[in-house]
Motif scaffolding. Structure first.
Motif, PDB file in Angstrom:
ATOM      1  N   VAL A 165     -23.166 -50.902  24.597  1.00 32.46           N
ATOM      2  CA  VAL A 165     -23.458 -51.876  25.651  1.00 32.46           C
ATOM      3  C   VAL A 165     -24.967 -52.044  25.677  1.00 32.46           C
ATOM      4  CG1 VAL A 165     -23.433 -52.379  28.118  1.00 32.46           C
ATOM      5  CG2 VAL A 165     -21.436 -51.310  27.052  1.00 32.46           C
ATOM      6  N   ALA A 166     -25.443 -53.262  25.547  1.00 32.70           N
ATOM      7  CA  ALA A 166     -26.869 -53.576  25.673  1.00 32.70           C
ATOM      8  C   ALA A 166     -27.082 -54.233  27.030  1.00 32.70           C
ATOM      9  CB  ALA A 166     -27.319 -54.495  24.544  1.00 32.70           C
ATOM     10  N   LEU A 167     -27.857 -53.583  27.874  1.00 29.21           N
ATOM     11  CA  LEU A 167     -28.143 -54.101  29.209  1.00 29.21           C
ATOM     12  C   LEU A 167     -29.506 -54.781  29.193  1.00 29.21           C
ATOM     13  CD1 LEU A 167     -26.877 -51.099  31.358  1.00 29.21           C
ATOM     14  CD2 LEU A 167     -25.680 -53.238  30.838  1.00 29.21           C
ATOM     15  N   ARG A 168     -29.495 -56.063  29.485  1.00 28.51           N
ATOM     16  CA  ARG A 168     -30.747 -56.828  29.522  1.00 28.51           C
ATOM     17  C   ARG A 168     -31.320 -56.775  30.931  1.00 28.51           C
ATOM     18  NH1 ARG A 168     -28.443 -61.936  25.918  1.00 28.51           N
ATOM     19  NH2 ARG A 168     -28.672 -60.903  23.884  1.00 28.51           N
ATOM     20  N   TYR A 169     -32.343 -55.935  31.091  1.00 31.53           N
ATOM     21  CA  TYR A 169     -32.962 -55.736  32.396  1.00 31.53           C
ATOM     22  C   TYR A 169     -33.799 -56.934  32.783  1.00 31.53           C
ATOM     23  CZ  TYR A 169     -32.554 -50.763  30.987  1.00 31.53           C
ATOM     24  OH  TYR A 169     -32.137 -49.549  30.535  1.00 31.53           O
ATOM     25  N   PHE A 170     -33.781 -57.212  34.071  1.00 27.82           N
ATOM     26  CA  PHE A 170     -34.787 -58.112  34.612  1.00 27.82           C
ATOM     27  C   PHE A 170     -35.903 -57.210  35.167  1.00 27.82           C
ATOM     28  CE2 PHE A 170     -31.594 -60.768  33.272  1.00 27.82           C
ATOM     29  CZ  PHE A 170     -32.027 -62.082  33.282  1.00 27.82           C
ATOM     30  N   ASN A 171     -36.608 -57.528  36.204  1.00 26.68           N
ATOM     31  CA  ASN A 171     -37.777 -56.723  36.582  1.00 26.68           C
ATOM     32  C   ASN A 171     -37.368 -55.532  37.448  1.00 26.68           C
ATOM     33  OD1 ASN A 171     -38.989 -59.089  35.453  1.00 26.68           O
ATOM     34  ND2 ASN A 171     -40.895 -58.469  36.432  1.00 26.68           N
ATOM     35  N   VAL A 172     -37.562 -54.343  36.909  1.00 25.95           N
ATOM     36  CA  VAL A 172     -37.121 -53.112  37.562  1.00 25.95           C
ATOM     37  C   VAL A 172     -38.229 -52.606  38.491  1.00 25.95           C
ATOM     38  CG1 VAL A 172     -36.125 -50.843  37.201  1.00 25.95           C
ATOM     39  CG2 VAL A 172     -35.881 -52.614  35.437  1.00 25.95           C
ATOM     40  N   ALA A 173     -37.828 -52.177  39.687  1.00 26.45           N
ATOM     41  CA  ALA A 173     -38.819 -51.708  40.663  1.00 26.45           C
ATOM     42  C   ALA A 173     -38.153 -50.727  41.619  1.00 26.45           C
ATOM     43  CB  ALA A 173     -39.423 -52.884  41.426  1.00 26.45           C
ATOM     44  N   GLY A 174     -38.947 -50.172  42.529  1.00 24.49           N
ATOM     45  CA  GLY A 174     -38.424 -49.235  43.510  1.00 24.49           C
ATOM     46  C   GLY A 174     -38.386 -47.812  42.976  1.00 24.49           C
ATOM     47  N   ALA A 175     -37.808 -46.921  43.784  1.00 26.26           N
ATOM     48  CA  ALA A 175     -37.767 -45.507  43.432  1.00 26.26           C
ATOM     49  C   ALA A 175     -36.521 -44.865  44.030  1.00 26.26           C
ATOM     50  CB  ALA A 175     -39.022 -44.797  43.935  1.00 26.26           C
ATOM     51  N   ASP A 176     -36.209 -43.677  43.545  1.00 33.23           N
ATOM     52  CA  ASP A 176     -35.062 -42.915  44.030  1.00 33.23           C
ATOM     53  C   ASP A 176     -35.141 -42.791  45.558  1.00 33.23           C
ATOM     54  OD1 ASP A 176     -32.939 -41.117  44.296  1.00 33.23           O
ATOM     55  OD2 ASP A 176     -34.235 -39.386  43.923  1.00 33.23           O
ATOM     56  N   PRO A 177     -34.137 -43.266  46.284  1.00 31.50           N
ATOM     57  CA  PRO A 177     -34.175 -43.172  47.746  1.00 31.50           C
ATOM     58  C   PRO A 177     -34.282 -41.740  48.253  1.00 31.50           C
ATOM     59  CG  PRO A 177     -32.475 -44.722  47.047  1.00 31.50           C
ATOM     60  CD  PRO A 177     -32.953 -44.003  45.810  1.00 31.50           C
ATOM     61  N   VAL A 227     -34.254 -49.823  40.780  1.00 36.13           N
ATOM     62  CA  VAL A 227     -33.975 -48.915  39.678  1.00 36.13           C
ATOM     63  C   VAL A 227     -32.655 -48.166  39.880  1.00 36.13           C
ATOM     64  CG1 VAL A 227     -35.374 -47.054  40.686  1.00 36.13           C
ATOM     65  CG2 VAL A 227     -34.979 -47.119  38.201  1.00 36.13           C
ATOM     66  N   SER A 228     -32.291 -47.866  41.120  1.00 34.28           N
ATOM     67  CA  SER A 228     -31.029 -47.156  41.357  1.00 34.28           C
ATOM     68  C   SER A 228     -29.823 -48.025  41.018  1.00 34.28           C
ATOM     69  CB  SER A 228     -30.944 -46.688  42.812  1.00 34.28           C
ATOM     70  OG  SER A 228     -31.950 -45.720  43.084  1.00 34.28           O
ATOM     71  N   ASP A 229     -29.912 -49.325  41.289  1.00 34.01           N
ATOM     72  CA  ASP A 229     -28.836 -50.230  40.897  1.00 34.01           C
ATOM     73  C   ASP A 229     -28.757 -50.358  39.382  1.00 34.01           C
ATOM     74  OD1 ASP A 229     -27.691 -50.880  43.340  1.00 34.01           O
ATOM     75  OD2 ASP A 229     -29.068 -52.534  43.721  1.00 34.01           O
ATOM     76  N   LEU A 230     -29.901 -50.364  38.723  1.00 29.84           N
ATOM     77  CA  LEU A 230     -29.912 -50.448  37.265  1.00 29.84           C
ATOM     78  C   LEU A 230     -29.263 -49.207  36.653  1.00 29.84           C
ATOM     79  CD1 LEU A 230     -30.778 -51.963  34.725  1.00 29.84           C
ATOM     80  CD2 LEU A 230     -32.967 -50.762  34.853  1.00 29.84           C
ATOM     81  N   VAL A 231     -29.596 -48.047  37.188  1.00 34.96           N
ATOM     82  CA  VAL A 231     -29.003 -46.801  36.705  1.00 34.96           C
ATOM     83  C   VAL A 231     -27.491 -46.804  36.934  1.00 34.96           C
ATOM     84  CG1 VAL A 231     -28.861 -44.347  37.271  1.00 34.96           C
ATOM     85  CG2 VAL A 231     -31.081 -45.387  36.813  1.00 34.96           C
ATOM     86  N   ALA A 232     -27.066 -47.332  38.081  1.00 37.74           N
ATOM     87  CA  ALA A 232     -25.624 -47.428  38.352  1.00 37.74           C
ATOM     88  C   ALA A 232     -24.929 -48.293  37.309  1.00 37.74           C
ATOM     89  CB  ALA A 232     -25.393 -47.992  39.752  1.00 37.74           C
ATOM     90  N   ALA A 233     -25.605 -49.346  36.840  1.00 39.69           N
ATOM     91  CA  ALA A 233     -25.036 -50.186  35.782  1.00 39.69           C
ATOM     92  C   ALA A 233     -24.874 -49.395  34.485  1.00 39.69           C
ATOM     93  CB  ALA A 233     -25.918 -51.408  35.553  1.00 39.69           C
ATOM     94  N   HIS A 234     -25.801 -48.491  34.207  1.00 37.09           N
ATOM     95  CA  HIS A 234     -25.671 -47.646  33.009  1.00 37.09           C
ATOM     96  C   HIS A 234     -24.482 -46.700  33.124  1.00 37.09           C
ATOM     97  CE1 HIS A 234     -29.756 -49.072  32.339  1.00 37.09           C
ATOM     98  NE2 HIS A 234     -29.673 -48.613  31.107  1.00 37.09           N
ATOM     99  N   LEU A 235     -24.279 -46.141  34.311  1.00 41.04           N
ATOM    100  CA  LEU A 235     -23.114 -45.278  34.504  1.00 41.04           C
ATOM    101  C   LEU A 235     -21.828 -46.060  34.287  1.00 41.04           C
ATOM    102  CD1 LEU A 235     -24.191 -43.226  37.658  1.00 41.04           C
ATOM    103  CD2 LEU A 235     -24.016 -42.389  35.311  1.00 41.04           C
ATOM    104  N   LYS A 236     -21.786 -47.287  34.791  1.00 37.64           N
ATOM    105  CA  LYS A 236     -20.617 -48.131  34.597  1.00 37.64           C
ATOM    106  C   LYS A 236     -20.436 -48.471  33.112  1.00 37.64           C
ATOM    107  CE  LYS A 236     -19.084 -48.905  38.847  1.00 37.64           C
ATOM    108  NZ  LYS A 236     -17.692 -48.581  39.276  1.00 37.64           N
ATOM    109  N   ALA A 237     -21.552 -48.725  32.419  1.00 38.38           N
ATOM    110  CA  ALA A 237     -21.483 -49.037  30.983  1.00 38.38           C
ATOM    111  C   ALA A 237     -20.947 -47.845  30.201  1.00 38.38           C
ATOM    112  CB  ALA A 237     -22.860 -49.437  30.466  1.00 38.38           C
ATOM    113  N   LEU A 238     -21.360 -46.649  30.589  1.00 42.18           N
ATOM    114  CA  LEU A 238     -20.885 -45.443  29.932  1.00 42.18           C
ATOM    115  C   LEU A 238     -19.376 -45.276  30.130  1.00 42.18           C
ATOM    116  CD1 LEU A 238     -22.092 -43.121  28.292  1.00 42.18           C
ATOM    117  CD2 LEU A 238     -22.408 -41.880  30.447  1.00 42.18           C
TER     118      LEU A 238
END
Length: 344
Positions: A165-177, A227-238
């Motif tokens: 799965v190739a995830l095309r990121y848009f602009n990643v920002a924020g930090a671990d809550p 960034v937390s939403d992006l990481v969640a997408a990676h978990l879903k991709a896995l």
């Protein structure tokens, strides 16, 4: 399940490692620490210091660990830098990804999640929103280096027992809550980080590159994703790959664009303090406007964002900057204390 995370000590990679550990997975990290930090890693992760293009290091990792999947973050990411030094980007992002793919295929590791980018689109003909089927016209060596990697993944999947799965990121920002990690690179170029540093007095000013774009206020428009939403997408991709999913390319963004000036206003609003803004000409390689259509990620990966709010993104970024300032202050004080003790 054991997952190898390349570039796992970096900004997005360290969030990924924490998320995998939170999910009860066994995690192995490979990072050369050129921009990452060992302290940003979850202590449960096994760490290897090395380069993703080093076949000896990869062989050692595969020998010592039963790797089930790879999540590949390692690479260079600064668009203007790629314009000035394109060959280093083709080496670090493309050539070394080829080495990793080849090593994975040889080791029988068939699940691969790749960190791609919206920069593969350049400036779309129909910019709002952009679909995965849009024309691919990178405007920088960075974008091209990622597109070339996507092509290698496609061809490897066609020839071998290998899925990605190739995830095309848009602009990643924020930090671990939870405040465990965030964007910590000195001199980082991410707009929200730069603006937060300026708001907290850690930068003199924020530079705005280009005020004559064909956008409502003349500055570039981007889709910012926490960034937390992006990481969640990676978990879903896995999960998708482990369930036998076919090769997939998916955008990761919210479908909402904000201009550079709107982002700066959000940082000032959330922080409650003004800071200096300097206006200058456009930078080579910067797209005018790009916003994601994330329907594929939502439908195929069952991904649902939880942090789709610009002020929330800014708030977590500011919180991390404050924490990072305290950490850096402690590190300096501790270094001074040790020097004094050594002299005594």
């Amino acid at each position: 399940m054991t997952v190898l995370v390349t570039g796992g000590a970096g900004y997005i990679g360290s969030h990924m490692v924490w998320a995998l550990v939170d999910a009860g997975q066994d995690v192995v990290v490979l990072d050369r620490l050129s921009t990452g930090f060992r302290w940003a890693l979850a202590p449960e992760a096994r760490f290897y210091l090395g380069d993703v293009g080093d076949t000896d290091v990869l062989s050692r990792i595969f020998l010592e660990n039963q790797i089930d999947a790879i999540i590949h973050f390692a690479g260079s990411i600064v668009v203007p830098e790629s314009v000035v030094d394109p060959l280093s980007y083709y080496e670090n992002n493309t050539a070394k990804t080829r080495v990793l793919i080849a090593a994975a295929v040889a080791a029988g590791i068939s699940n691969f999640v790749f960190s791609s980018t919206a920069a593969v689109y350049g400036t779309p003909d129909n910019p709002v929103p952009v679909l995965e089927t849009a024309a691919l016209r990178p405007e920088s060596p960075y974008g091209m280096s990622k597109l070339m990697s996507e092509i290698m993944l496609r061809d490897a999947a066609a020839a071998h027992d290998f899925r990605y799965v190739a995830l095309r990121y848009f602009n990643v920002a924020g930090a671990d809550p939870r405040g465990r990690t965030g964007q910590s690179t000195v001199g980082a170029t991410h707009l929200i980080k730069v603006a937060c540093e300026a708001a907290l007095g850690r930068r003199m000013k924020v530079d705005v590159f280009g005020t004559d774009y064909a956008t409502p206020d003349g500055t570039g428009v981007r889709d910012y994703i926490h960034v937390s939403d992006l990481v969640a997408a990676h978990l879903k991709a896995l999960d998708y790959l482990l369930q036998g999913g076919e090769p997939l390319i998916a955008n990761c963004g919210y479908g909402q664009g904000y201009s550079v000036l709107q982002v700066l206003q959000a940082v000032k609003r959330v922080h409650g303090r003004d800071f200096e803004v300097n206006y200058s000409g456009r930078r080579a390689g910067d797209a005018v406007s790009i916003v994601a259509d994330a329907t594929v990620a939502r439908q195929k990966l069952d991904w649902t964002p939880s942090f789709a709010d610009l002020d929330l993104i800014v708030e977590t970024a500011l919180d991390w900057e404050r924490q990072l300032a305290r950490k850096n202050s402690y590190d300096i004080d501790e270094m001074h204390r040790r020097l004094v003790s050594a002299r005594l």
